[in-house]
Structures are given as structure tokens and as C-alpha cells.
Motif scaffolding. Structure first.
Motif, short mmCIF file in Angstrom:
data_model
loop_
_atom_site.label_atom_id
_atom_site.label_comp_id
_atom_site.label_asym_id
_atom_site.label_seq_id
_atom_site.Cartn_x
_atom_site.Cartn_y
_atom_site.Cartn_z
N UNK A 9 -65.46 -2.80 -55.02
CA UNK A 9 -65.82 -3.33 -53.86
C UNK A 9 -66.10 -4.80 -53.97
N UNK A 10 -66.97 -5.04 -55.30
CA UNK A 10 -67.48 -6.29 -55.56
C UNK A 10 -66.27 -7.18 -55.97
N UNK A 11 -65.25 -6.54 -56.79
CA UNK A 11 -64.21 -7.34 -57.25
C UNK A 11 -63.20 -7.91 -55.89
N UNK A 12 -63.20 -6.69 -55.05
CA UNK A 12 -62.47 -7.13 -53.78
C UNK A 12 -63.16 -8.08 -52.89
N UNK A 13 -64.65 -7.97 -52.79
CA UNK A 13 -65.12 -9.13 -52.02
C UNK A 13 -64.95 -10.52 -52.79
N UNK A 14 -65.01 -10.51 -53.96
CA UNK A 14 -64.82 -11.76 -54.70
C UNK A 14 -63.39 -12.18 -55.00
N UNK A 15 -62.60 -11.49 -54.45
CA UNK A 15 -61.12 -11.67 -54.61
C UNK A 15 -60.67 -11.88 -56.06
N UNK A 16 -61.06 -10.84 -56.80
CA UNK A 16 -60.99 -10.79 -58.21
C UNK A 16 -60.19 -9.36 -58.44
N UNK A 17 -59.40 -9.36 -59.50
CA UNK A 17 -58.49 -8.17 -59.80
C UNK A 17 -59.36 -7.51 -61.14
N UNK A 18 -58.72 -6.17 -61.17
CA UNK A 18 -59.27 -5.71 -62.59
C UNK A 18 -58.71 -6.47 -63.63
N UNK A 19 -57.77 -7.12 -63.54
CA UNK A 19 -57.16 -7.88 -64.70
C UNK A 19 -58.10 -9.10 -65.07
N UNK A 20 -58.67 -9.58 -63.66
CA UNK A 20 -59.54 -10.76 -63.86
C UNK A 20 -60.59 -10.36 -64.73
N UNK A 21 -61.16 -9.12 -64.33
CA UNK A 21 -62.41 -8.49 -65.03
C UNK A 21 -62.33 -8.33 -66.55
N UNK A 22 -60.90 -7.81 -66.71
CA UNK A 22 -60.74 -7.73 -68.38
C UNK A 22 -60.73 -9.03 -68.97
N UNK A 23 -60.03 -10.02 -68.55
CA UNK A 23 -60.19 -11.40 -69.05
C UNK A 23 -61.58 -11.88 -69.35
N UNK A 24 -62.34 -11.47 -68.10
CA UNK A 24 -63.75 -12.02 -68.27
C UNK A 24 -64.70 -11.22 -69.29
N UNK A 25 -64.30 -10.09 -69.60
CA UNK A 25 -65.16 -9.07 -70.26
C UNK A 25 -64.28 -9.03 -71.92
N UNK A 26 -62.96 -9.19 -72.00
CA UNK A 26 -62.60 -9.21 -73.18
C UNK A 26 -61.94 -7.97 -73.73
N UNK A 27 -61.94 -7.01 -72.38
CA UNK A 27 -61.19 -5.60 -72.66
C UNK A 27 -59.88 -5.87 -72.14
N UNK A 28 -59.08 -4.82 -72.39
CA UNK A 28 -57.77 -4.99 -72.05
C UNK A 28 -57.49 -4.51 -70.67
N UNK A 29 -56.69 -5.07 -69.93
CA UNK A 29 -56.51 -4.66 -68.62
C UNK A 29 -56.52 -3.12 -68.31
N UNK A 30 -55.62 -2.55 -69.27
CA UNK A 30 -55.61 -1.16 -69.17
C UNK A 30 -56.81 -0.11 -69.27
N UNK A 37 -60.53 3.66 -62.45
CA UNK A 37 -59.78 4.84 -61.83
C UNK A 37 -60.59 6.34 -62.46
N UNK A 38 -61.34 6.09 -63.13
CA UNK A 38 -62.29 7.46 -63.73
C UNK A 38 -61.49 8.08 -64.82
N UNK A 39 -60.40 7.75 -65.36
CA UNK A 39 -59.85 8.11 -66.27
C UNK A 39 -60.64 8.08 -67.82
N UNK A 40 -61.42 7.14 -67.89
CA UNK A 40 -62.27 6.85 -69.02
C UNK A 40 -63.73 6.60 -68.43
#
Length: 76
Positions: A9-30, A37-40
Motif C-alpha cells: 500500500x505504501x509503495x502504491x501511494x508513493x508510486x514506487x514498484x517492488x523493483x524500486x524497493x529492490x534497488x533501494x534495499x540492495x535485494x533482487x527484484x525477485x 507475495x508471501x512466498x518468502x
């Protein structure tokens, strides 16, 4: 609401994607997609990096009686 739902919800409100979050945190988009998604499962380090990257803070508060589910689960 789960932490994943809150982050999505926060990502959506800020117009960020999960891929943006991945870049910001150093994790892979996958990895980010699998967590959201709850897979991990979230772990303390991932939560900390995510909150730092997004400028968020986690707060623990007691829920109101009407927010407690049948099994007494926590709503985030």
C-alpha cells in the motif's frame, strides 16, 4: 493487515514498484516480489532495510477489542 500489505500500500501511494524497493534495499527484484507475495518470509534484517529505505517506522500498539480475530492474531 500484514506487513506485506502495508508495504505494498505504501509503495502504491508513493508510486514506487517492488523493483524500486529492490534497488533501494540492495535485494533482487525477485526476492522482494517473493516477500511481498508471501512466498518468502520477512526477517528482521529485511524489515529493517525496507523501513530505512522507505523512511518508515514500525510501532507496536495494543489493538482494540473489535480488531482481535477469532484466533487472537495480530493485525499489522
Amino acid at each position: 493487515m500484514s506487513i506485506s500489505d502495508s508495504i505494498k500500500n505504501f509503495l502504491h501511494a508513493e508510486k514506487l514498484t517492488p523493483s524500486d524497493l529492490a534497488r533501494m534495499t540492495g535485494y533482487t527484484p525477485q526476492y522482494i516480489h517473493e516477500i511481498l507475495s508471501g512466498k518468502k518470509r520477512w526477517n528482521e534484517t529485511t524489515i529493517q532495510k525496507t523501513c530505512e529505505a522507505l523512511g518508515l517506522e514500525i510501532s507496536v500498539t495494543k489493538r482494540k477489542e473489535d480488531e482481535i480475530g477469532e484466533k487472537g492474531g495480530v493485525v499489522v
